[in-house]
Each structure stands twice: as C-alpha cells, then as structure tokens.
Design a protein around this motif. Structure first.
Motif: not given
Lengths: 112, 144
Positions: B22-33
């Motif tokens: 879940d933490i990595i998903k959140s980080l990935m989402g930020r980077i993709c954005e």
C-alpha cells in the motif's frame, strides 16, 4: 474487502466491495464462496460493481471458485465488471470462460 | 510543464512482507502523476509493478521475513524504470506456460509475468543471486 450476501430467487448474490489482490480479498473471497458451496448454495452471482482493482492472484481465485462451483454442478456468473477488469479478463482470454452481465435481472433469469 | 520529475530516483529495500504494498502504491501514484501518465497508464503501471513485487515476495523470497526485496524507481530521459530484485533461487522463464493457451486457461496461477509484458513497454529478467525484473514504460510526450 467487504462481502455481503443476499438470496434472490434461489440464487446467491455476492456483493463485493474493495480489491481482489494477493493477501487482500483473494483468500476472503475463496473462503466465502467455498462456504456457500459447502452449504449447497451453488448458484452464485458475483456482483463486482464496487471492485475497482484485481491482480493475477485475484484472477486465480475467481478461476478457483469457478472450477469448484462447476465441479459441484453449480454456476458462477459475474455482474457489473468494470472496464479495466473486463480488459484483464479479455487479454487472458477468460471472457470466453466467464458469463457476465451488466443487468442484475437478466443475470438472475439466466440461471433458470 | 508541471512540477515534472521532482522525484527522479527512489531506492528502497524492505523485508519480505505484503504489508508494504500500500505504501509503495501511494509512492508510485505520486510519481506517475508527476510524470503526467494518465489514469489508465498509472493503473496498469501499478498492476505490472505489483505483479513483480508479488512474485518477488511470494515466489522469490517465499515469504521469508529474513530475506529482502530491493525496489528501484528511476526516471531517466524518456523512460520510467522500475526494478524489483529478490533473494530467491531464480526461475526458468521457459517453464512458464502461455496462460492464454486453451489448456492453461483454467490454471489458477501463472499470469503475473504475462500482465507485466502486456502493460509495460519492456520487461527484462536477470537471474543472478535472485531474480531481478526490470519494467520500463516510455514517458508520454517525451521526444522519441
């Protein structure tokens, strides 16, 4: 994952909410459906309207449940799958395996 | 241009656990954005990444909490690269059957790598002291 059960004309509608992924939702889904099958409730409609995400483990669990239901002479069908989950089932050629509906009344009548 | 590429490089090493996803998903989402991937692309990039992480945790490290997974995210030139390395014994790629072959359709596993290859532009696998999977996605709008 949140799972609610309701009985409609002898068919168990399983309303799912959340994600079906490894370690979250996959085992829960299997336990719920296998318990239904054990009780002889083997006409099952999985309402996936509120399932926004599923990984390969989730796909695997769907298949596992599908096979178990069929081996017991029942039917497992899908209702309201999202476009992305439909895409997943499409590329894995599983849309030809699962019967799916976007209208609950039509889905329920298809069991008869 | 937006605040593009604030995050250029992330190097994360974590003990084997699904709980960190879940933490990595959140980080990935930020980077993709930040990289202006659209919603669909971000969704599929995360799915491919999660499949790589799932494999590393479950099949590579076999859920052994004493082993680690190494995740590196980097944006270089026109590419977003995600590498996931485990400490397992590796595997033979040729041993993974085509999940879309009629005889394999109802198998309950074996689709993770298939999803990675479908949703990323490039997937490379190196077996050397564990398995390293490198996923690459072209950044939209970058000159080719």
């Amino acid at each position: 994952m949140k799972i609610d059960l309701r009985l409609e004309d002898g068919i168990t509608v399983v309303d799912l909410e959340g994600t079906i992924t490894i370690g979250e939702g996959d085992v829960q889904l299997r336990k719920t459906l296998f318990a239904l099958i054990e009780r002889g409730q083997n006409k099952i409609l999985l309402n996936m309207e509120r399932v926004g995400y599923m990984d390969s483990s989730g796909v695997g669990e769907l298949i596992s449940c599908f096979k178990e239901v069929h081996e017991r002479g029942g039917q497992l069908k899908l209702l309201n799958i999202s476009k992305k989950i439909k895409d997943l089932l499409q590329i894995t050629q599983l849309l030809s395996v699962f019967e799916y509906f976007s209208d609950e009344a039509k889905a329920l009548s298809s069991f008869k | 241009m937006s605040q593009l590429k604030d995050i250029k490089f992330v190097d994360l090493r974590f003990s084997t656990s699904l709980g960190i996803l879940d933490i990595i998903k959140s980080l990935m989402g930020r980077i993709c954005e930040q990289m202006e991937f659209d919603e669909d692309s971000s969704y599929w990039i995360w799915l491919a990444t999660q499949e790589a992480l799932n494999n590393a945790i479950k099949h590579g490290n076999k859920m052994d909490k004493n082993k680690f997974v190494h995740l590196v995210l980097s944006t270089l030139d026109d590419e977003f690269t995600i590498s996931v390395q485990d400490e397992g014994e590796g595997f033979d790629q040729s041993s993974i059957p085509d999940p879309t072959a009629p005889e394999n359709l109802l198998k309950t596993s074996g689709r993770g790598l298939f999803f990675m290859r479908n949703f990323m532009d490039r997937v490379e696998i190196q077996i050397n002291q564990g398995t390293k999977v490198t996923l690459t996605k072209k950044i939209k709008g970058s000159p080719s």
